[in-house]
Write a protein that holds these residues in place. Structure first.
Motif, mmCIF file in Angstrom:
data_model
loop_
_atom_site.group_PDB
_atom_site.id
_atom_site.type_symbol
_atom_site.label_atom_id
_atom_site.label_comp_id
_atom_site.label_asym_id
_atom_site.label_seq_id
_atom_site.Cartn_x
_atom_site.Cartn_y
_atom_site.Cartn_z
ATOM 1 N N TYR A 136 1.993 -5.582 -4.920
ATOM 2 C CA TYR A 136 1.922 -4.810 -3.671
ATOM 3 C C TYR A 136 1.685 -3.348 -4.020
ATOM 4 C CZ TYR A 136 3.939 -8.879 -1.296
ATOM 5 O OH TYR A 136 4.166 -10.136 -0.786
ATOM 6 N N ALA A 138 2.130 0.387 -2.295
ATOM 7 C CA ALA A 138 2.593 1.266 -1.230
ATOM 8 C C ALA A 138 1.926 2.628 -1.467
ATOM 9 C CB ALA A 138 4.121 1.377 -1.253
ATOM 10 N N THR A 144 3.343 1.085 -6.930
ATOM 11 C CA THR A 144 2.939 -0.317 -6.976
ATOM 12 C C THR A 144 4.098 -1.112 -7.583
ATOM 13 O OG1 THR A 144 1.970 -0.147 -9.187
ATOM 14 C CG2 THR A 144 0.514 0.285 -7.303
ATOM 15 N N TRP A 151 5.143 -12.433 1.604
ATOM 16 C CA TRP A 151 6.047 -11.721 2.499
ATOM 17 C C TRP A 151 5.242 -10.753 3.378
ATOM 18 C CZ3 TRP A 151 11.587 -10.231 0.620
ATOM 19 C CH2 TRP A 151 12.253 -11.388 0.186
ATOM 20 N N LYS A 153 4.327 -7.398 5.146
ATOM 21 C CA LYS A 153 4.537 -5.992 4.827
ATOM 22 C C LYS A 153 4.475 -5.127 6.084
ATOM 23 C CE LYS A 153 -0.310 -4.896 3.764
ATOM 24 N NZ LYS A 153 -1.223 -4.356 2.742
ATOM 25 N N ASP A 154 5.230 -4.037 6.032
ATOM 26 C CA ASP A 154 5.242 -3.055 7.118
ATOM 27 C C ASP A 154 5.162 -1.668 6.465
ATOM 28 O OD1 ASP A 154 5.635 -1.379 9.238
ATOM 29 O OD2 ASP A 154 7.628 -2.149 9.795
ATOM 30 N N ASP A 155 4.008 -1.026 6.564
ATOM 31 C CA ASP A 155 3.829 0.316 6.008
ATOM 32 C C ASP A 155 3.503 1.316 7.102
ATOM 33 O OD1 ASP A 155 1.351 -0.591 6.661
ATOM 34 O OD2 ASP A 155 0.415 -0.168 4.714
ATOM 35 N N TYR A 161 8.405 1.577 2.884
ATOM 36 C CA TYR A 161 7.568 0.375 2.751
ATOM 37 C C TYR A 161 8.508 -0.839 2.791
ATOM 38 C CZ TYR A 161 3.733 -2.556 0.968
ATOM 39 O OH TYR A 161 2.743 -3.505 0.813
ATOM 40 N N LEU A 163 9.035 -5.170 3.033
ATOM 41 C CA LEU A 163 8.572 -6.547 2.923
ATOM 42 C C LEU A 163 9.632 -7.457 3.526
ATOM 43 C CD1 LEU A 163 7.111 -6.812 -0.714
ATOM 44 C CD2 LEU A 163 5.849 -6.611 1.435
ATOM 45 N N THR A 164 9.191 -8.412 4.379
ATOM 46 C CA THR A 164 10.122 -9.322 5.042
ATOM 47 C C THR A 164 9.707 -10.764 4.793
ATOM 48 O OG1 THR A 164 10.524 -7.702 6.794
ATOM 49 C CG2 THR A 164 11.183 -9.980 7.234
ATOM 50 N N GLN A 175 14.890 -9.255 3.189
ATOM 51 C CA GLN A 175 14.028 -8.085 3.336
ATOM 52 C C GLN A 175 14.175 -7.164 2.133
ATOM 53 O OE1 GLN A 175 14.562 -4.751 6.483
ATOM 54 N NE2 GLN A 175 13.136 -6.197 7.439
ATOM 55 N N SER A 177 13.114 -3.121 1.074
ATOM 56 C CA SER A 177 12.557 -1.848 1.544
ATOM 57 C C SER A 177 12.713 -0.804 0.452
ATOM 58 C CB SER A 177 13.260 -1.375 2.823
ATOM 59 O OG SER A 177 14.586 -0.982 2.555
#
Length: 294
Positions: A136, A138, A144, A151, A153-155, A161, A163-164, A175, A177
């Motif tokens: 991943y 960010a 990285t 999972w 991602k929410d950025d 950053y 991941l759920t 989760q 973060s």
């Protein structure tokens, strides 16, 4: 005169003979009675032994040594006392490895209560988890790292950053973060401890139940960091646990928080938390952008 004396003497002798004969006869009768009595006793004993075997019971063999118990002929059920006595003995056994607590005199003789009974229900084992990993990036955080594949991602936030896990495990979706917070100066160990406690207690304030561990030190982002664990029950009843670690690099706090269902602590610490710590890297986004432009 002499005749009378002789007659008296004869009478005396006859009396003696008669008495002697009676005594011998009485002695012989007594011996016969004793023999008859012995015979009767033997017959009675024999009858009694036969009566005991009417229901298939077998007399116990003579035990000369303890080793005879292992011969296969010994039947312990023939001994006096049954399982009730054995169970009562078990109930009075005290673990010699644990010293008995001092009891006040007013409670002497009271029946002890088992704190952890042996028939306590065994918890249902949690289903096993396996992980595949992917890389991943960010970019807003210049980081990285490797995390669980698939999972979500929410950025959307510039400083965080997330991941759920799309599949909730047990009753809660795990989760991860990572958050970066600029500070005015470098933070020492004591300040990092206060930061971890404050952030975790803030999470606990939104839960029905909350418990935090003591803090400990560990390397994070190649510097000394501070972390702590917690477990809680959320407002909707989910039982969660987690770990947060914070370090300070170039006047920036790096805050990693991994949360997961209770019972999976070792799984997520070993496969998600540690994976991030061992693979995270700071990237130069400016150089990367220039490379893409060229």
């Amino acid at each position: 005169m002499w005749k009378k004396r002789i007659l008296c003497l004869v009478l005396v002798l006859c009396s003696i003979l008669v008495l002697s004969s009676c005594q011998k006869k009485e002695t012989f009768m007594t011996l016969d009675q004793q023999q008859q009595l012995q015979q009767q006793q033997q017959q009675t004993a024999s009858q009694s032994s036969d009566a005991q075997n009417l229901f298939g019971e077998t007399a116990l063999p003579q035990q000369n040594t303890i080793d005879d118990f292992d011969s296969g002929d010994y039947d312990p059920s023939q001994e006096e006392g049954g399982d009730e006595e054995f169970l009562e003995t078990l109930s009075n056994i005290v673990d010699v490895q644990t010293p008995a607590p001092t009891m006040k005199s007013e409670y002497a003789g009271a029946t002890p209560v088992l704190v952890d009974p042996i028939d306590k229900p065994t918890p249902t084992p949690l289903p096993p988890l396996t992980f595949n990993y992917e890389k991943y990036e960010a970019s807003a955080l210049h980081l990285t790292f490797e995390g669980p594949a698939g999972w979500v991602k929410d950025d959307s936030m510039p400083d965080t950053y997330i991941l759920t896990n799309p599949t909730a495990g047990v009753d809660y979706a795990a989760q991860l973060s990572i958050q970066l917070v600029p500070v005015d100066k470098a933070r020492n160990k004591n300040e990092l401890i206060k930061e971890v406690k404050s952030r975790l207690d803030e999470i606990g304030g939104t839960c029905l139940k909350y418990e935090r561990s003591q803090t400990a030190g560990r390397k994070f982002m190649n510097v000394d960091g501070v972390y702590a664990n917690y477990k809680a029950t959320t407002l909707d009843g989910a039982k969660i646990a987690g770990r947060m670690i914070i370090s300070c690099v170039n006047k920036t706090l790096y805050i990693l928080h991994v949360s997961y269902p209770q019972g999976y602590t070792s799984v997520y610490v070993d496969n998600v938390y540690d994976k991030f710590r061992h693979t995270v890297k700071i990237i130069d986004t400016t150089a990367a952008a220039a490379t893409k432009t060229n």
